[in-house]
Design a protein around this motif. Structure first.
Motif, PDB file in Angstrom:
ATOM      1  N   LEU A 175       0.869  -1.155  -0.071  1.00 22.77           N
ATOM      2  CA  LEU A 175      -0.122  -0.004   0.002  1.00 22.77           C
ATOM      3  C   LEU A 175       0.927   1.252  -0.116  1.00 22.77           C
ATOM      4  N   HIS A 176       0.394   2.299  -0.558  1.00 21.64           N
ATOM      5  CA  HIS A 176       1.138   3.517  -0.962  1.00 21.64           C
ATOM      6  C   HIS A 176       0.791   4.764  -0.602  1.00 21.64           C
ATOM      7  N   LEU A 177       1.419   5.794  -0.487  1.00 19.78           N
ATOM      8  CA  LEU A 177       0.745   7.121  -0.169  1.00 19.78           C
ATOM      9  C   LEU A 177      -0.355   7.390  -1.013  1.00 19.78           C
ATOM     10  N   GLY A 178      -0.709   7.154  -2.167  1.00 18.02           N
ATOM     11  CA  GLY A 178      -1.705   7.233  -3.254  1.00 18.02           C
ATOM     12  C   GLY A 178      -2.975   6.642  -2.304  1.00 18.02           C
ATOM     13  N   ASN A 179      -2.830   5.286  -2.063  1.00 17.33           N
ATOM     14  CA  ASN A 179      -3.904   4.646  -1.455  1.00 17.33           C
ATOM     15  C   ASN A 179      -4.290   5.220  -0.118  1.00 17.33           C
ATOM     16  N   ILE A 192       5.893   6.010  -2.288  1.00 20.03           N
ATOM     17  CA  ILE A 192       6.289   5.935  -1.005  1.00 20.03           C
ATOM     18  C   ILE A 192       5.388   4.774  -0.306  1.00 20.03           C
ATOM     19  N   ASN A 193       5.696   3.543   0.120  1.00 19.84           N
ATOM     20  CA  ASN A 193       4.893   2.683   0.709  1.00 19.84           C
ATOM     21  C   ASN A 193       4.747   2.858   2.218  1.00 19.84           C
ATOM     22  N   LEU A 194       3.398   2.621   2.450  1.00 24.68           N
ATOM     23  CA  LEU A 194       3.133   2.605   4.109  1.00 24.68           C
ATOM     24  C   LEU A 194       4.114   1.982   4.879  1.00 24.68           C
ATOM     25  N   SER A 195       4.713   1.143   4.348  1.00 23.99           N
ATOM     26  CA  SER A 195       5.700   0.262   5.507  1.00 23.99           C
ATOM     27  C   SER A 195       7.216   0.882   5.009  1.00 23.99           C
ATOM     28  N   ASP A 196       7.313   1.751   4.365  1.00 20.82           N
ATOM     29  CA  ASP A 196       8.713   2.373   4.291  1.00 20.82           C
ATOM     30  C   ASP A 196       9.255   2.996   5.655  1.00 20.82           C
ATOM     31  N   ASP A 197      10.384   2.689   6.058  1.00 22.48           N
ATOM     32  CA  ASP A 197      11.181   3.526   7.042  1.00 22.48           C
ATOM     33  C   ASP A 197      11.507   4.774   6.713  1.00 22.48           C
ATOM     34  N   ALA A 198      12.091   5.638   7.867  1.00 23.17           N
ATOM     35  CA  ALA A 198      12.278   6.954   7.870  1.00 23.17           C
ATOM     36  C   ALA A 198      13.366   7.044   6.693  1.00 23.17           C
ATOM     37  N   ASP A 199      14.298   6.147   6.631  1.00 20.61           N
ATOM     38  CA  ASP A 199      15.412   6.484   5.465  1.00 20.61           C
ATOM     39  C   ASP A 199      14.779   6.195   4.082  1.00 20.61           C
ATOM     40  N   ILE A 203       0.801  16.610  -1.998  1.00 17.32           N
ATOM     41  CA  ILE A 203       0.981  15.566  -1.082  1.00 17.32           C
ATOM     42  C   ILE A 203       1.201  16.190   0.198  1.00 17.32           C
ATOM     43  N   PHE A 204       2.161  17.454  -0.029  1.00 16.05           N
ATOM     44  CA  PHE A 204       2.510  18.251   1.225  1.00 16.05           C
ATOM     45  C   PHE A 204       1.177  18.802   1.759  1.00 16.05           C
ATOM     46  N   ALA A 205       0.004  19.220   1.081  1.00 19.95           N
ATOM     47  CA  ALA A 205      -0.801  19.778   1.251  1.00 19.95           C
ATOM     48  C   ALA A 205      -2.025  18.796   2.268  1.00 19.95           C
ATOM     49  N   ALA A 206      -2.042  17.676   1.519  1.00 19.07           N
ATOM     50  CA  ALA A 206      -2.762  16.548   1.991  1.00 19.07           C
ATOM     51  C   ALA A 206      -2.192  16.033   3.447  1.00 19.07           C
ATOM     52  N   LEU A 207      -0.963  15.747   3.471  1.00 18.40           N
ATOM     53  CA  LEU A 207      -0.420  15.403   4.644  1.00 18.40           C
ATOM     54  C   LEU A 207      -0.486  16.489   5.653  1.00 18.40           C
ATOM     55  N   SER A 208      -0.473  17.685   5.583  1.00 19.42           N
ATOM     56  CA  SER A 208      -0.500  18.879   6.607  1.00 19.42           C
ATOM     57  C   SER A 208      -1.832  19.311   6.621  1.00 19.42           C
ATOM     58  N   ASP A 209      -2.812  18.600   6.068  1.00 17.11           N
ATOM     59  CA  ASP A 209      -4.305  19.231   6.072  1.00 17.11           C
ATOM     60  C   ASP A 209      -4.445  20.729   5.879  1.00 17.11           C
ATOM     61  N   GLN A 210      -3.966  20.992   4.713  1.00 15.89           N
ATOM     62  CA  GLN A 210      -3.894  22.539   4.269  1.00 15.89           C
ATOM     63  C   GLN A 210      -4.060  22.318   2.578  1.00 15.89           C
ATOM     64  N   SER A 211      -4.620  23.731   2.271  1.00 21.15           N
ATOM     65  CA  SER A 211      -4.603  23.799   0.848  1.00 21.15           C
ATOM     66  C   SER A 211      -3.366  23.883  -0.024  1.00 21.15           C
ATOM     67  N   LYS A 212      -3.273  23.744  -1.363  1.00 19.40           N
ATOM     68  CA  LYS A 212      -2.044  23.789  -2.035  1.00 19.40           C
ATOM     69  C   LYS A 212      -1.689  25.397  -1.704  1.00 19.40           C
ATOM     70  N   ALA A 213      -2.844  26.149  -1.936  1.00 18.43           N
ATOM     71  CA  ALA A 213      -2.247  27.605  -1.818  1.00 18.43           C
ATOM     72  C   ALA A 213      -1.730  27.930  -0.490  1.00 18.43           C
ATOM     73  N   ASP A 214      -2.176  27.343   0.451  1.00 15.01           N
ATOM     74  CA  ASP A 214      -1.559  27.715   1.939  1.00 15.01           C
ATOM     75  C   ASP A 214      -0.003  27.203   1.863  1.00 15.01           C
ATOM     76  N   VAL A 215       0.170  26.110   1.183  1.00 17.89           N
ATOM     77  CA  VAL A 215       1.522  25.475   1.209  1.00 17.89           C
ATOM     78  C   VAL A 215       2.447  26.365   0.296  1.00 17.89           C
ATOM     79  N   LEU A 216       2.083  27.026  -0.841  1.00 17.88           N
ATOM     80  CA  LEU A 216       2.812  27.673  -1.675  1.00 17.88           C
ATOM     81  C   LEU A 216       2.944  29.201  -1.069  1.00 17.88           C
ATOM     82  N   ARG A 217       2.005  29.599  -0.199  1.00 22.20           N
ATOM     83  CA  ARG A 217       2.388  30.696   0.617  1.00 22.20           C
ATOM     84  C   ARG A 217       3.579  30.801   1.388  1.00 22.20           C
TER      85      ARG A 217
END
Ligand code: AQP
Length: 345
Positions: free
Chosen positions: A18-22, A219-226, A261-275
């Protein structure tokens, strides 16, 4: 108008990591909907065998997807988590739907064309009929809401068409059996947010997918930090700095994907991220994305690893869920058989 109990259904195929898209396209929505709805989440193993599977690997993948559901926060006691093959009514209703759906409808399905590729004559009949089984998965529970990624939109439209045709074709029987104007609801797709279609990290025009041969594409859900850090750092980008406004992401698929991806992971909009990151280089943005991804996904991966080894627990969750799902599915099939005119003993 017939009114239906609000019920959420969705499924994930046990066809690999399973990956970040799923996760962003589907599983985060599954988790969020638990507070407001009754939910049924299914490991769709019958769908998995539409393409060749190694039995030992399939067994492992079914447990992995179940572990991922639980590690992400799905509550199998309050809701239902099970694997599709254990509720035979899915396949039974799919046969009925094979007889309702029209060849012309299935011929339009783009996913079949993509997955069958050039060797279409050699694709399984199951791969072709996949959308009728998916309609049965949803409608055997008469579910009203289906959280999915953008790629499943066309299949959901087909499920709505099948429900509608069944309701029309058997309208008189549905009414005389006491079900009012419609037996099946029109299931609504829930496709929202900045990451409904997460793209490959190697090619921003291709969907992130379990079956991509390059592990660096996802990015797999099972991937480690490295592994997460390496994949994000190597992710394809372009030579320009990040734009300050969303319009500037047009025709820059890789930048658009990473910002989404950044927006979704941080619960923001793309506009917020680009700000915050607009005008800057990708290197600084990628460092922040690594930190964010590791913070969000690290605990899930660790919990998945712990759970997946506990076969007794995972299998007991699936057995309990299958039993509860089956009660509901049997009730629907009994009614469907009456509506169709089958003699039942
Ligand atoms: N890249 C994606 N972005 C957003 N959502 C996605 N989903 C899949 N890929 C993305 C959503 O995840 C749910 C489960 O998908 P699936 O495993 O049942 O099937 P799939 O869509 O065929 O996923 P993959 O990864 O592309 O698998 P393979 O490579 O085996 O075909 C669905 O809601 C889906 O929309």
């Amino acid at each position: 108008m017939t009114s239906f109990r609000q019920l959420v259904f969705s499924g994930v195929q046990p066809t690999g990591n399973l990956h970040l898209g799923n996760y962003l396209g589907a599983i985060t929505k599954f988790v969020a909907l638990q507070d407001s709805h009754d939910c049924i989440y299914c490991v769709v193993d019958l769908h998995a065998i539409t393409v060749p599977q190694d039995p030992a690997q399939l067994r492992q993948s079914i447990r992995e997807v179940t572990a991922a559901f639980l590690a992400c926060g799905i509550d199998p006691k309050k809701h239902i988590v099970f694997n599709q093959s254990q509720v035979p009514e899915h396949a039974e209703l799919a046969w009925v739907f094979n007889c309702v759906a029209r060849l012309g409808w299935l011929n339009r399905m783009t996913q079949f064309k993509e997955k069958a590729g050039k060797d279409r004559e050699n694709a399984s009949v199951g791969l072709y009929a996949y959308p009728a089984l998916m309609a049965a998965d949803i409608l055997v529970y008469r579910a009203t809401h289906v959280p999915v990624g953008e790629d499943q939109k066309q299949h959901l439209e087909l499920a709505r068409d099948i429900a509608q045709k069944f309701n029309n074709d058997f309208a008189a029987s549905i009414a005389s059996e006491g079900f009012g104007e419609a037996f099946f609801p029109q299931p609504e797709p829930l496709i929202q947010g900045p990451a409904t279609r997460v793209m490959s990290l190697r090619d921003g025009t291709k969907k992130m997918s379990k079956s991509d041969p390059s592990d660096y594409s996802r990015i797999n859900l099972s991937d480690d930090a490295d592994a997460i850090a390496q994949k994000v750092r190597k992710a394809k980008t372009d030579a320009e700095p990040l734009p300050s406004e969303e319009a500037g992401l047009k025709d820059r698929p890789e930048a658009d994907n990473l910002v989404g991806i950044f927006a979704a992971l941080s619960d923001q909009s793309k506009a917020d991220v680009l700000r915050d990151f607009g005008g800057g280089q990708f290197s600084a943005f990628k460092s922040a994305l690594v930190d964010l991804s590791v913070t969000k996904l690290g605990p899930i991966g660790a919990e998945m690893k712990r759970l997946v080894h506990d076969h007794a627990y995972i299998d007991s969750v699936l057995a309990d869920g299958s039993e509860r799902a089956r009660l509901q599915a049997c009730e629907t099939m009994k009614a469907v058989k009456s509506i169709l005119g089958f003699v039942q003993h």
